[in-house]
Motif scaffolding. Structure first.
Motif, PDB file in Angstrom:
ATOM      1  N   LEU A 149       0.532 -33.714 -15.976  1.00  0.00           N
ATOM      2  CA  LEU A 149      -0.790 -33.420 -15.412  1.00  0.00           C
ATOM      3  C   LEU A 149      -0.954 -31.942 -15.120  1.00  0.00           C
ATOM      4  O   LEU A 149      -2.072 -31.427 -15.028  1.00  0.00           O
ATOM      5  N   THR A 150       0.172 -31.289 -14.929  1.00  0.00           N
ATOM      6  CA  THR A 150       0.168 -29.893 -14.540  1.00  0.00           C
ATOM      7  C   THR A 150      -0.439 -29.057 -15.659  1.00  0.00           C
ATOM      8  O   THR A 150      -0.169 -29.312 -16.821  1.00  0.00           O
ATOM      9  N   PRO A 151      -1.259 -28.074 -15.302  1.00  0.00           N
ATOM     10  CA  PRO A 151      -2.005 -27.372 -16.357  1.00  0.00           C
ATOM     11  C   PRO A 151      -1.149 -26.577 -17.338  1.00  0.00           C
ATOM     12  O   PRO A 151      -1.635 -26.189 -18.380  1.00  0.00           O
ATOM     13  N   TYR A 152       0.069 -26.309 -17.021  1.00  0.00           N
ATOM     14  CA  TYR A 152       0.929 -25.653 -18.019  1.00  0.00           C
ATOM     15  C   TYR A 152       2.379 -26.026 -17.749  1.00  0.00           C
ATOM     16  O   TYR A 152       2.689 -26.686 -16.765  1.00  0.00           O
ATOM     17  N   LYS A 153       3.216 -25.606 -18.648  1.00  0.00           N
ATOM     18  CA  LYS A 153       4.604 -26.052 -18.674  1.00  0.00           C
ATOM     19  C   LYS A 153       5.451 -25.311 -17.642  1.00  0.00           C
ATOM     20  O   LYS A 153       5.482 -24.081 -17.619  1.00  0.00           O
ATOM     21  N   ILE A 154       6.148 -26.053 -16.803  1.00  0.00           N
ATOM     22  CA  ILE A 154       7.094 -25.471 -15.853  1.00  0.00           C
ATOM     23  C   ILE A 154       8.386 -26.265 -15.962  1.00  0.00           C
ATOM     24  O   ILE A 154       8.353 -27.501 -16.016  1.00  0.00           O
TER      25      ILE A 154
ATOM     26  N   ALA B  73     -10.127 -25.194  -1.445  1.00  0.00           N
ATOM     27  CA  ALA B  73      -9.979 -25.502  -2.871  1.00  0.00           C
ATOM     28  C   ALA B  73      -9.805 -27.004  -3.073  1.00  0.00           C
ATOM     29  O   ALA B  73     -10.368 -27.592  -4.001  1.00  0.00           O
ATOM     30  N   VAL B  74      -9.031 -27.615  -2.201  1.00  0.00           N
ATOM     31  CA  VAL B  74      -8.804 -29.063  -2.293  1.00  0.00           C
ATOM     32  C   VAL B  74     -10.127 -29.794  -2.069  1.00  0.00           C
ATOM     33  O   VAL B  74     -10.496 -30.681  -2.839  1.00  0.00           O
ATOM     34  N   GLU B  75     -10.848 -29.374  -1.048  1.00  0.00           N
ATOM     35  CA  GLU B  75     -12.104 -30.068  -0.712  1.00  0.00           C
ATOM     36  C   GLU B  75     -13.172 -29.916  -1.793  1.00  0.00           C
ATOM     37  O   GLU B  75     -13.922 -30.839  -2.070  1.00  0.00           O
ATOM     38  N   LYS B  76     -13.213 -28.732  -2.389  1.00  0.00           N
ATOM     39  CA  LYS B  76     -14.217 -28.481  -3.429  1.00  0.00           C
ATOM     40  C   LYS B  76     -13.802 -29.036  -4.779  1.00  0.00           C
ATOM     41  O   LYS B  76     -14.518 -28.855  -5.769  1.00  0.00           O
ATOM     42  N   GLY B  77     -12.618 -29.623  -4.846  1.00  0.00           N
ATOM     43  CA  GLY B  77     -12.165 -30.171  -6.122  1.00  0.00           C
ATOM     44  C   GLY B  77     -11.716 -29.114  -7.112  1.00  0.00           C
ATOM     45  O   GLY B  77     -11.586 -29.375  -8.311  1.00  0.00           O
ATOM     46  N   GLU B  78     -11.434 -27.903  -6.633  1.00  0.00           N
ATOM     47  CA  GLU B  78     -11.003 -26.834  -7.550  1.00  0.00           C
ATOM     48  C   GLU B  78      -9.694 -27.150  -8.245  1.00  0.00           C
ATOM     49  O   GLU B  78      -9.389 -26.569  -9.289  1.00  0.00           O
ATOM     50  N   ILE B  79      -8.879 -28.021  -7.650  1.00  0.00           N
ATOM     51  CA  ILE B  79      -7.610 -28.354  -8.305  1.00  0.00           C
ATOM     52  C   ILE B  79      -7.650 -29.772  -8.885  1.00  0.00           C
ATOM     53  O   ILE B  79      -6.645 -30.315  -9.279  1.00  0.00           O
ATOM     54  N   GLY B  80      -8.828 -30.346  -8.994  1.00  0.00           N
ATOM     55  CA  GLY B  80      -8.962 -31.714  -9.471  1.00  0.00           C
ATOM     56  C   GLY B  80      -8.573 -32.682  -8.366  1.00  0.00           C
ATOM     57  O   GLY B  80      -8.808 -32.406  -7.189  1.00  0.00           O
ATOM     58  N   SER B  81      -7.975 -33.796  -8.723  1.00  0.00           N
ATOM     59  CA  SER B  81      -7.468 -34.727  -7.708  1.00  0.00           C
ATOM     60  C   SER B  81      -6.093 -34.277  -7.266  1.00  0.00           C
ATOM     61  O   SER B  81      -5.269 -33.911  -8.102  1.00  0.00           O
ATOM     62  N   VAL B  82      -5.849 -34.330  -5.970  1.00  0.00           N
ATOM     63  CA  VAL B  82      -4.515 -33.975  -5.462  1.00  0.00           C
ATOM     64  C   VAL B  82      -3.521 -35.031  -5.905  1.00  0.00           C
ATOM     65  O   VAL B  82      -3.761 -36.231  -5.751  1.00  0.00           O
ATOM     66  N   VAL B  83      -2.402 -34.597  -6.480  1.00  0.00           N
ATOM     67  CA  VAL B  83      -1.359 -35.527  -6.886  1.00  0.00           C
ATOM     68  C   VAL B  83      -0.210 -35.516  -5.882  1.00  0.00           C
ATOM     69  O   VAL B  83       0.164 -36.553  -5.347  1.00  0.00           O
TER      70      VAL B  83
ATOM     71  N   ILE C  15      12.915 -19.028   3.631  1.00  0.00           N
ATOM     72  CA  ILE C  15      11.925 -19.323   2.603  1.00  0.00           C
ATOM     73  C   ILE C  15      10.911 -20.275   3.220  1.00  0.00           C
ATOM     74  O   ILE C  15      11.282 -21.228   3.903  1.00  0.00           O
ATOM     75  N   ARG C  16       9.641 -19.992   2.970  1.00  0.00           N
ATOM     76  CA  ARG C  16       8.562 -20.830   3.506  1.00  0.00           C
ATOM     77  C   ARG C  16       7.539 -20.976   2.401  1.00  0.00           C
ATOM     78  O   ARG C  16       6.717 -20.086   2.204  1.00  0.00           O
ATOM     79  N   LYS C  17       7.620 -22.054   1.631  1.00  0.00           N
ATOM     80  CA  LYS C  17       6.722 -22.166   0.497  1.00  0.00           C
ATOM     81  C   LYS C  17       6.065 -23.525   0.388  1.00  0.00           C
ATOM     82  O   LYS C  17       6.613 -24.528   0.825  1.00  0.00           O
ATOM     83  N   LEU C  18       4.902 -23.513  -0.215  1.00  0.00           N
ATOM     84  CA  LEU C  18       4.149 -24.737  -0.398  1.00  0.00           C
ATOM     85  C   LEU C  18       3.558 -24.739  -1.798  1.00  0.00           C
ATOM     86  O   LEU C  18       3.085 -23.705  -2.277  1.00  0.00           O
ATOM     87  N   THR C  19       3.618 -25.877  -2.451  1.00  0.00           N
ATOM     88  CA  THR C  19       2.976 -26.043  -3.756  1.00  0.00           C
ATOM     89  C   THR C  19       2.130 -27.307  -3.694  1.00  0.00           C
ATOM     90  O   THR C  19       2.629 -28.348  -3.286  1.00  0.00           O
ATOM     91  N   VAL C  20       0.880 -27.191  -4.070  1.00  0.00           N
ATOM     92  CA  VAL C  20       0.018 -28.370  -4.112  1.00  0.00           C
ATOM     93  C   VAL C  20      -0.397 -28.584  -5.561  1.00  0.00           C
ATOM     94  O   VAL C  20      -1.009 -27.707  -6.180  1.00  0.00           O
ATOM     95  N   THR C  21      -0.013 -29.722  -6.117  1.00  0.00           N
ATOM     96  CA  THR C  21      -0.286 -30.011  -7.514  1.00  0.00           C
ATOM     97  C   THR C  21      -1.483 -30.942  -7.624  1.00  0.00           C
ATOM     98  O   THR C  21      -1.485 -32.027  -7.048  1.00  0.00           O
ATOM     99  N   GLY C  22      -2.488 -30.480  -8.336  1.00  0.00           N
ATOM    100  CA  GLY C  22      -3.650 -31.314  -8.588  1.00  0.00           C
ATOM    101  C   GLY C  22      -3.713 -31.679 -10.045  1.00  0.00           C
ATOM    102  O   GLY C  22      -2.912 -31.203 -10.859  1.00  0.00           O
ATOM    103  N   SER C  23      -4.659 -32.512 -10.399  1.00  0.00           N
ATOM    104  CA  SER C  23      -4.768 -32.940 -11.792  1.00  0.00           C
ATOM    105  C   SER C  23      -5.266 -31.801 -12.686  1.00  0.00           C
ATOM    106  O   SER C  23      -5.068 -31.828 -13.884  1.00  0.00           O
ATOM    107  N   GLU C  24      -5.863 -30.779 -12.104  1.00  0.00           N
ATOM    108  CA  GLU C  24      -6.416 -29.681 -12.910  1.00  0.00           C
ATOM    109  C   GLU C  24      -5.774 -28.327 -12.638  1.00  0.00           C
ATOM    110  O   GLU C  24      -5.948 -27.388 -13.416  1.00  0.00           O
ATOM    111  N   ALA C  25      -5.094 -28.194 -11.515  1.00  0.00           N
ATOM    112  CA  ALA C  25      -4.566 -26.886 -11.148  1.00  0.00           C
ATOM    113  C   ALA C  25      -3.463 -27.052 -10.121  1.00  0.00           C
ATOM    114  O   ALA C  25      -3.320 -28.114  -9.504  1.00  0.00           O
ATOM    115  N   ILE C  26      -2.680 -26.002  -9.980  1.00  0.00           N
ATOM    116  CA  ILE C  26      -1.620 -25.970  -8.982  1.00  0.00           C
ATOM    117  C   ILE C  26      -1.907 -24.800  -8.051  1.00  0.00           C
ATOM    118  O   ILE C  26      -2.262 -23.726  -8.502  1.00  0.00           O
TER     119      ILE C  26
END
Lengths: 320, 320, 320, 320
Positions: free
Chosen positions: A226-231, B139-149, B231-242
């Motif tokens: 689903l991810t938009p590119y390869k990681i 971005a999540v609310e506006k659907g910029e990343i598609g559906s949150v996975v 290290i303090r990191k967050l990744t949110v993967t959506g159906s259209e963007a990360i």
């Protein structure tokens, strides 16, 4: 090993991946590429022409050739087991692409057949042949990162152009299942996973898998289409250091309290190293490093992950 | 709101964090810092001198002051609940640092007390006030990343200089528990976790937690005190963007099929924004955004994670 | 040095930078901040109130105070020389911000005055106090990068909110002129530069400067106010290794044939280290490391660059 | 253009680079690879065998073949001009690798010869064919970065395994000389450079070149064979944005005040695109984009840089 001896090899499956096999088998000094086979005649001919070898559309016919000592199988996942079976019955050594078979049961049968036929069976866990993966393995063994605490792996891609008869767990996550078994030098005891299908009609297209090994080490594996590119990334956290790997660039880092160190490696094509290992193993009469059993165990864990996702429960693994 | 009106505030706890509170409460135009309190007289005096305010060693005494309308509580985790209780009984508005209380039961009592006293109770989930976190939420609310996975969070550190009476789950992972609840705008239904202690004698010093939300969204949270640096990191993967966030540099990226976009933000001190929000909420008679209930829910999930790690089972969460 | 002795310091100039001086002089154990002065009364009062010190609008009046032993001067560039002169005449030790004076002639006068008055004169070349810069200096001296071949420096920013009476060469590039003199431990012999003004009416807003040192080492310096955001970078290329520095994050790398190594440093505020060095130098009766002569030489090179840009010719530097 | 028509091509020079030419000319649908030639018979045979084409050791003999319509010349730099001359005399279209000739004089003769022979002459400025370079060109033309202010280019490498009869200016910097002419769409008017040789006995092994174009735009070019590993980078600074390119990964960024944007491109082999352009140009009767004149101008600027470095003076360029 006789330096002039070359292993006679044929390829079953002339798609994108089969073509890569062909190029490497042609370039390697250890192998003599004899023929390629694909049900699709145009594909078989295209690859055969490019490299000046024979083309077949019927693998049974090709397997009758005496000069073919070994075959590499790169067909669709669902045909891997059937072609491996045919090749072993024809007394060829076999390199079969992962996931080797559709399920644990089929995998078991192939392993037994290879044993009966006294032929080598190697499973194409390509990732193990990346020099940087070997570097991480070495660091883990030498205690350079202290005690291993856990690993996280991320193998995500955009929606594939052609989608096969398998979901992301057996197609993608299986690589990381194998790599964490390899790096930890340990067997999983419990698997908990969540999976779902956003777009795929039949199979899961995303999965998050938490694998627990003996001694509480864990591996978290993300896989999706689903991810938009390869990681393709791996992080191994130890009590003293963290190692990271980008499978695509083959870059690694070793992060300690005082510094981040990024060794510079010459990028090597893992497929070439894998095929070279396959040929040398056979010619030297040694078992290849990624055995049928490795394939079987990875499939078992993959199936446990799928079961966990279906049942919302952690699944305990029985020793094989 | 009257522009000249300033909220009279005092601080309980004059350690490293209390000092940061003091500096910000001094600099903000919305607040008037009146006093700091610490059982350790030297600490109380040091901070009081630096900012020209009164020092106390007994919070009960300080809470008697009429000009103190609100307090912020930055003591050791195990004292947070006791001090919050005292302050609410003295009819002060309260900003209590996370994790707010030692357990769900204590947290519930404080919430009820605040309600009875008609005072505002805010829990210091600092991360929510980082502008880049707000950008991800948007971005999540506006659907910029598609559906949150799913989301993955990594909050790891080297061994802390002073170790409190809590493990990494309630100390570190609780931030990511809150942030994923916030970003997903959803409640978890199941928690599965592994945890262990490499060096800590009493509490877990590393944990891997897989939280499942309604609708199968998941969050994987890594927390430890073993990693050689912070290290303090967050990744949110959506159906259209990360989307990715580095909490330390506050940098975010939005990765789509065609590009990676990294908006440039002015780095802002989240504590300043949090304290400003606290003051404005009270002066405007509005509930602050990170409520006692948020604190309670985060604690409930943290406790479920610890139970899962003890029992090797996934734990279902009951609605609060 | 008496451990309880604190240097009595006052600040001339209470703008953004003067406020930073005040905070650090307040926090340092070596200094006692007595007063701040600014022609703009509101500014003087704001800073004085925040830190509980006296405010002046007339520096002559403030300089009469006996308890003021030293002053730091952070006024507009065009007033630096005048205020430094006043302070030295009042027998104060002086830390003057770069570029110290409007031109070489003025700078020379101040140096002579300091000598006559037996007072220390330090020029605020802040960059030298960054621990990572010290690390590069050390690497260069120890031959860790082989022989130094050249350095490239990039100090670019968006259009400044308030623009002073100086162009980018004396405002920005002067830092890199000083740093390359420092790192190379060598004096320039030739300067060639191009400069222009895209938006600024009077002064150059971008410049590219190639400075040649004895023994053919070169430094290329880019400076502008056109770049959409702030970049502060340095690369030092040696025959065996390359070192890079990001002045903003203070991160450095040491790149050799086999690896890239990034030491982890605690980020320190260079201004604090600079002010501490100033105070310690005075109290210990030692010349500070960034002397008036360093300021003078940097100005000479800056002026040569501007001349080269006007004449389209390389300018040879006369030894001072 | 007839879709089935393929251009008959031969290669002069079967070293590392000639082999890459061969592979691409074999794979392209526009070309028919006929033969390769190398004075070293073993090299000629090795490449010829791999791709099933004829081998020659005497280019004169190969050039007699009627089916060879065009040649690509990848010999040592010092032989490029001689082989190009032979090929043009034999009425072949010619793609000659940069730097095309040993000097401006030779280059001029080849251009005239091509004109007299009515044959196309293309110079192998490979970098122009990288899709990301085209993207930067487009951005510059569309004003996406505002007005171009300057560019900096860094093309550095470790000591080459085999060193030819040329220094870094004609070997490496010439690429960036061409690329900046191309991107700025403008001609240089002045060159100032410093160069030296640390290890090379005859030629310069490091150079820093500042090229000034009409309208004061500048390009700073670093080139060396001293740097411990390969770096190939370009930065183009405009009044509104900065673009960066890593030639190795082909990644570009567009940095504006508000964000950094990194478009994702499929990495393409520039040599394939260059050879495809060469073949299509000939078959369509159009002049290729990197002409003999481009080669000549780049050589002129390279020679001016070397002269500047020798004389310590800026060198004005005469229009060609």
């Amino acid at each position: 090993m006789d330096p002039i001896r070359k292993l006679g090899v044929a390829i079953i499956g002339a798609g994108f991946w089969g073509r890569n096999h062909a190029r490497n088998l042609k370039e390697l000094s250890e192998t003599h590429l004899i023929a390629v086979c694909d049900k699709d005649e145009a594909k078989a001919n295209a690859v055969a022409d490019l490299f000046g070898v024979d083309a077949y559309t019927d693998s049974s016919k090709m397997l009758k050739r005496r000069d073919v000592e070994a075959v590499t199988i790169c067909t669709w996942s669902t045909n891997l087991a059937a072609e491996a079976t045919k090749a072993l019955k024809a007394e060829k050594h076999v390199l079969v692409e992962k996931p080797m078979a559709n399920n644990v049961k089929e995998a078991r049968k192939i392993i037994e057949l290879a044993k009966r036929q006294h032929r080598y069976l190697m499973v194409g866990f390509l990732m193990r042949f990346i020099p940087s993966v070997q570097r991480i393995k070495q660091a883990v063994e030498k205690g350079e990162i202290g005690s291993v605490v856990y690993a996280t792996a991320r193998r995500v891609s955009q929606w594939p152009e052609r989608i096969g008869d398998m979901g992301v767990v057996k197609d993608l996550a299986i690589h990381d299942i194998d790599i964490t078994r390899f790096l930890f030098n340990d067997e999983p005891v419990e698997v908990y996973a969540k999976a779902g299908n956003f777009r795929h009609k039949k199979f899961e297209d995303h999965a998050q898998i938490l694998v627990t090994f003996k001694g509480k080490k864990t591996a978290f594996i993300e896989a999706n289409w689903l991810t938009p590119y390869k990681i393709r990334k791996l992080t191994v956290t130890g009590s003293e250091a963290i190692m990271t790997l980008d499978y695509i660039t083959q870059e690694i880092t070793l992060e300690t309290a005082g510094q981040t160190l990024a060794p510079r490696y010459e990028v090597k094509e893992p497929l070439k190293l894998e095929l070279q290992h396959f040929a040398n193993s056979i010619m030297n009469g040694r078992e290849p490093v990624t055995t049928g059993l490795d394939g079987l165990k990875a499939l078992q864990i993959a199936e446990a992950a799928l079961k966990s996702a279906r049942t919302d429960k952690a699944v305990r693994l029985k020793p094989l």
